[in-house]
Design a protein around this motif. Structure first.
Motif, PDB file in Angstrom:
ATOM      1  N   SER A 124       4.436  -9.692  -7.080  1.00  0.00           N
ATOM      2  CA  SER A 124       3.823 -11.720  -6.569  1.00  0.00           C
ATOM      3  C   SER A 124       2.633 -11.158  -4.860  1.00  0.00           C
ATOM      4  N   LEU A 125       3.090 -10.212  -4.333  1.00  0.00           N
ATOM      5  CA  LEU A 125       2.719  -9.929  -2.991  1.00  0.00           C
ATOM      6  C   LEU A 125       2.204  -8.901  -2.927  1.00  0.00           C
ATOM      7  N   TYR A 126       1.207  -7.991  -2.353  1.00  0.00           N
ATOM      8  CA  TYR A 126       1.255  -6.729  -2.951  1.00  0.00           C
ATOM      9  C   TYR A 126       1.046  -5.931  -1.309  1.00  0.00           C
ATOM     10  N   GLU A 127       0.667  -6.405  -0.515  1.00  0.00           N
ATOM     11  CA  GLU A 127       0.646  -6.029   0.630  1.00  0.00           C
ATOM     12  C   GLU A 127       1.487  -6.598   2.292  1.00  0.00           C
ATOM     13  N   ILE A 128       1.688  -6.231   3.283  1.00  0.00           N
ATOM     14  CA  ILE A 128       3.191  -7.316   4.341  1.00  0.00           C
ATOM     15  C   ILE A 128       2.315  -6.256   5.328  1.00  0.00           C
ATOM     16  N   SER A 129       1.987  -7.438   6.439  1.00  0.00           N
ATOM     17  CA  SER A 129       1.791  -7.423   7.766  1.00  0.00           C
ATOM     18  C   SER A 129       2.708  -6.528   8.668  1.00  0.00           C
ATOM     19  N   LEU A 130       2.656  -5.381   9.360  1.00  0.00           N
ATOM     20  CA  LEU A 130       3.308  -4.706   9.714  1.00  0.00           C
ATOM     21  C   LEU A 130       2.267  -4.287  11.296  1.00  0.00           C
TER      22      LEU A 130
END
Length: 209
Positions: A124-130
């Protein structure tokens, strides 16, 4: 130590000049940020692709423009899928001593046990914030789904990263899940009864006749 890539300044911004740049195997770009004046440049496409594969999408590059050197990260890239070529790119100058916020891609690894039982793995999610120092930002993050059973989910809160980094994404967002097997729809019980009733009614009518 960052990987170096050569670039050249652009001084002519006519469409015909941009076409010539692309015809020669290059693409236009711009470098800016960290008190650096926005500078139009162009790079060799083949060299750029090779460099990004080596350094990673979020790798820090040493961009050499004439006699100037910049520590940069690839901020944005535009491509033409029909021609399979790079149209334009943005390079952001970074301060190696200051933390940055960026997006990092997620890669699912392993075989979810739920899929062996007929379930369907869904990402469902392909990128996250870091958030972290430029040199500590990974090119991607592996998410192990091996223990994921049917109806199980992995959320952002389950992702582990280096202690030097901070995940700034919503912790409750679903990364991956295993959906139950799709079953064939059975006819509604009411429809079955109606059908049986029609048959009985037809029999009664025949008897009366």
């Amino acid at each position: 130590m960052s990987i170096s890539i050569q670039a050249n300044k652009r001084t002519d911004f006519k469409n015909s000049t941009n076409r010539k740049i692309r015809d020669e195997g290059n693409f236009p770009a711009v470098v800016y940020g960290n008190k650096t004046e926005s500078t139009p440049i162009y790079l060799n496409s083949a060299d750029f692709i090779k460099t990004i594969r080596e350094a990673g999408r979020n790798g820090v590059l040493t961009l050499q423009v004439d006699k100037q050197k910049y520590s940069v990260m690839l901020h944005d890239i535009q491509t033409d899928p029909l021609k399979n070529e790079i149209v334009h790119a943005d390079f952001q100058v970074v301060d190696m001593k200051k933390e940055i916020d960026t997006e990092v891609s997620l890669s699912l690894v392993g075989e979810a046990k739920g899929t062996k039982e007929g379930g369907v793995l869904q990402q469902s999610l392909y990128e996250i914030s870091l958030k972290g120092l430029p040199q500590d930002i990974p090119s991607s993050i592996d998410v192990d789904v091996s223990d994921l059973g049917i109806n199980d989910t992995i959320t952002v809160a389950d992702i582990k990263v280096d202690k030097k980094l901070e995940i700034t994404h919503n912790a409750e967002d679903t990364v991956a899940s295993v959906l139950p097997p799709q079953q064939e729809e059975e006819p509604d019980s009411g429809e079955v009864q109606d059908a049986e009733g029609d048959v009985e009614a037809t029999k009664e009518k025949d008897n009366e006749e």
